[in-house]
Design an enzyme around this catalytic site. Structure first.
Site, mmCIF file in Angstrom:
data_model
loop_
_atom_site.group_PDB
_atom_site.id
_atom_site.type_symbol
_atom_site.label_atom_id
_atom_site.label_comp_id
_atom_site.label_asym_id
_atom_site.label_seq_id
_atom_site.Cartn_x
_atom_site.Cartn_y
_atom_site.Cartn_z
ATOM 1 N N LYS A 1 38.361 71.248 5.882
ATOM 2 C CA LYS A 1 39.141 71.642 7.063
ATOM 3 C C LYS A 1 40.579 71.998 6.680
ATOM 4 C CE LYS A 1 39.959 69.938 11.706
ATOM 5 N NZ LYS A 1 39.216 69.364 12.819
ATOM 6 N N ARG B 1 40.532 66.645 18.613
ATOM 7 C CA ARG B 1 39.482 66.745 19.628
ATOM 8 C C ARG B 1 38.721 65.438 19.705
ATOM 9 N NH1 ARG B 1 35.638 69.948 18.182
ATOM 10 N NH2 ARG B 1 34.885 70.222 20.290
ATOM 11 N N ARG C 1 27.942 68.967 13.394
ATOM 12 C CA ARG C 1 28.056 68.370 12.058
ATOM 13 C C ARG C 1 26.858 68.767 11.226
ATOM 14 N NH1 ARG C 1 30.374 62.822 12.506
ATOM 15 N NH2 ARG C 1 32.001 64.240 13.098
HETATM 16 C C1 BTN Z 1 41.043 68.784 15.810
HETATM 17 O O1 BTN Z 1 40.648 69.386 14.820
HETATM 18 O O2 BTN Z 1 40.479 67.759 16.195
HETATM 19 C C2 BTN Z 1 42.229 69.328 16.560
HETATM 20 C C3 BTN Z 1 43.523 68.939 15.898
HETATM 21 C C4 BTN Z 1 44.727 69.459 16.647
HETATM 22 C C5 BTN Z 1 46.004 68.870 16.112
HETATM 23 C C6 BTN Z 1 47.217 69.540 16.699
HETATM 24 S S1 BTN Z 1 48.687 69.102 15.850
HETATM 25 C C7 BTN Z 1 49.635 69.883 17.077
HETATM 26 C C8 BTN Z 1 48.986 69.575 18.406
HETATM 27 N N1 BTN Z 1 49.483 68.321 18.943
HETATM 28 C C9 BTN Z 1 48.533 67.386 18.980
HETATM 29 O O3 BTN Z 1 48.691 66.208 19.380
HETATM 30 N N2 BTN Z 1 47.383 67.889 18.535
HETATM 31 C C10 BTN Z 1 47.503 69.277 18.164
#
Ligand code: BTN
Length: 276
Positions: free
Chosen positions: A137, A72, A273
């Site tokens: 996380k 994100r 946060r």
């Molecule tokens: C976050 O916590 O910021 C979200 C992370 C999401 C990661 C996943 S891995 C599979 C899918 N493909 C990506 O490029 N991102 C999500």
């Protein structure tokens, strides 16, 4: 025979395998079109391209290695071969459906339930949708919505989950990471884990389509991280501010009580946060 992959501390797991995932899905297998790839840049980006080219509702792209995984707010998402699960699910919504507000929170609930059923204790959800364990996380969720003038809206739901990470490995650099190996003595294979996650996601996305986020709100609140605590909200769109997290609205927006009163933060716009 399915080839094996070696992850952290010599842990061995089966390679990702579409037949095994389908077998573990059982009766739910017909709902999903499983695509396994050895490598991709980002399962979200590649599944979105497949969706635009007409891929079916319920398509799932899962990759052993992701070279440009996205988190994100433009952060990278790093994963480990054999020690991470990185996949995306394509979900098409009826043309008439309202914008799926709260969708990412409902997905967090589905994932936390699936992990809880596998025996992972102490899960918490951090608004809008990080899955935490012991304040660290365990999984991140990236929901990307698309809609065109004529096309029905669809969501690409990306999940990155840590199964067995090398020490000091942090997928985003934003929160300390933990993994399933720290919670379970005998973690499931990634094929089985993916099938369990998909079964829950399929059932909960159906429920979301018919009942909206209201059907998930109490489950989300029961797992909420940092509720009642002072937090800092930051966003690309507004000045950061501090306040006390006091609840979430029926549509999933966070409610934060600051010096200037109660603010309602629409789901997906901000990150949260904890203050040190
Ligand atoms: C976050 O916590 O910021 C979200 C992370 C999401 C990661 C996943 S891995 C599979 C899918 N493909 C990506 O490029 N991102 C999500």
């Amino acid at each position: 025979m399915t080839p094996m992959i070696i992850a952290r501390q010599g842990r061995v797991d089966e390679a990702l395998d579409a037949d095994r995932i389908r077998a573990a899905l059982g009766a739910a297998g017909s709902r999903f079109n499983i695509i396994v790839r050895e490598r991709c840049i980002s399962t979200n980006s590649e599944l979105r391209s497949l969706a635009e080219a007409g891929a079916a509702h319920g398509s799932v792209l899962v990759c052993e290695e992701q070279s440009g995984g996205r988190g994100r707010r433009g952060r990278p998402w790093r994963s480990v071969r054999g020690g991470s699960l990185t996949f995306s699910l394509l979900w098409r919504f009826p043309e008439v459906a309202a914008a799926p507000v709260g969708l990412s929170l409902a997905i967090g609930v589905a994932i936390a339930r699936a992990l809880g059923d596998l025996g992972v204790p102490g899960l918490r959800l951090k608004w809008p949708n990080d899955v935490l364990r012991s304040g660290r996380k365990l999984a991140g969720i990236l929901v990307e919505l698309a809609s065109g003038a004529r096309a029905a809206p669809f969501a690409v739901i990306g999940v990155g989950m840590n199964l067995a990470l090398p020490r000091d490995f942090d997928p985003t650099g934003a929160l300390d990471a933990t993994d399933i190996a720290a919670a379970l003595a005998r973690p499931p294979s990634r094929n089985r884990l993916l099938a369990d996650l998909l079964k829950n996601l399929g059932a909960d996305l159906d429920r979301f389509s018919s009942e909206g986020f209201a059907a998930f709100r109490s489950d989300w609140l029961a797992r909420a991280a940092w509720m009642g605590e002072r937090v800092r909200l930051s966003s690309e769109f507004a000045e950061p501010f501090e306040g006390r997290l006091v609840g979430i609205d029926p549509d999933g927006a966070a409610l934060v009580l600051g010096d200037d009163g109660l603010r309602r933060i629409a789901s997906g716009e901000l990150s949260l946060r904890k203050l040190l």
